[in-house]
Design an enzyme around this catalytic site. Structure first.
Site, PDB file in Angstrom:
ATOM      1  N   HIS A   1      33.258  52.386  70.139  1.00 19.55           N
ATOM      2  CA  HIS A   1      33.737  53.704  70.589  1.00 19.55           C
ATOM      3  C   HIS A   1      35.239  53.830  70.348  1.00 19.55           C
ATOM      4  CE1 HIS A   1      33.773  57.165  73.548  1.00 19.55           C
ATOM      5  NE2 HIS A   1      35.046  56.811  73.562  1.00 19.55           N
ATOM      6  N   GLU A   2      35.994  52.845  70.814  1.00 23.78           N
ATOM      7  CA  GLU A   2      37.455  52.902  70.662  1.00 23.78           C
ATOM      8  C   GLU A   2      37.882  52.706  69.210  1.00 23.78           C
ATOM      9  OE1 GLU A   2      39.580  53.901  72.908  1.00 23.78           O
ATOM     10  OE2 GLU A   2      37.859  54.178  74.242  1.00 23.78           O
TER      11      GLU A   2
ATOM     12  N   HIS B   1      37.751  55.995  67.439  1.00 22.20           N
ATOM     13  CA  HIS B   1      38.936  56.816  67.707  1.00 22.20           C
ATOM     14  C   HIS B   1      40.094  56.405  66.793  1.00 22.20           C
ATOM     15  CE1 HIS B   1      37.341  58.932  71.092  1.00 22.20           C
ATOM     16  NE2 HIS B   1      37.363  57.913  71.935  1.00 22.20           N
TER      17      HIS B   1
END
Length: 210
Positions: free
Chosen positions: A21-22, A25
């Site tokens: 997820h990170e 980003h």
């Protein structure tokens, strides 16, 4: 013994899902011209640079043990908005990349569950947890409350007065999140259950089950 193994696999899925997820980003930010995450060492699969002990481990594990919807978060990827191409729309793309990654992961776990017989055996249970953990991460993070990812998308879509409200909420955003989750628990549970049911129906539709 099997329950211990299941718990271990749940932890592994939590960490793996948080890291990707990170990383999503940071990767999209890098592609849009901002190398802040890269220079900060956040374009890495090393979980230690992404994990927040409370939101990445403690909260999801407590929810797992309580039998509730599992969700969480990680340390926010550092972003320099002055470097991002596309302004607010670029920022929105960076924000939505994380939840979209979790949606893709949840669908992959669904496929594993669906095409391996949909059994309630050990691997079927792991696939089910992987699917719903990633759904939970995505659906929690798209809430339009600062500093969650959904608020960054709302910034791009909202008129100026609404953006001013979001900016005013920013210092108190996590408090608002906790109020929504813990004090408005019934509403939040209904939202999570309904959204997860909708996603599951979409997954069945994608594999040809109407």
């Amino acid at each position: 013994m099997e329950s211990i193994l299941t718990f271990i696999f749940v932890i592994v899925i939590l960490v793996f899902s948080t890291v990707l997820h990170e990383l999503a980003h940071g990767f999209v930010a890098y592609k849009l011209g901002d190398d802040t995450a890269k220079l900060s060492g956040r374009l890495s699969l090393n979980p230690l640079v992404h994990i927040d002990p409370v939101m990445s481990i403690i909260v999801p594990v407590l929810l797992y043990l309580m039998g509730g919807p599992i969700f969480g978060g990680a340390k926010p990827v550092p972003i320099n908005t002055n470097k991002i191409k596309g302004g607010e729309w670029g920022f929105a793309l960076i924000a939505i990349a994380g939840p979209l990654t979790n949606i893709v992961l949840s669908f992959l776990f669904f496929l594993l569950w669906f095409f391996t017989g949909q059994n309630a055996d050990f691997w079927g249970t792991i696939a089910t947890y992987g699917m719903f953990i990633n759904m939970g991460f995505a659906l929690f993070n798209i809430l339009p409350i600062p500093p969650l990812d959904g608020s960054r998308v709302l910034y791009a879509l909202a008129p100026d007065f609404a953006r001013n409200v979001l900016r005013a909420m920013e210092p108190y955003g996590l408090i608002v999140v906790y109020i929504v989750v813990f004090l408005l628990g019934g509403w939040f549970s209904d939202y999570m259950a309904g959204a997860q049911s909708g996603l599951l129906s979409a997954y069945f539709w994608l594999v040809g089950v109407r």
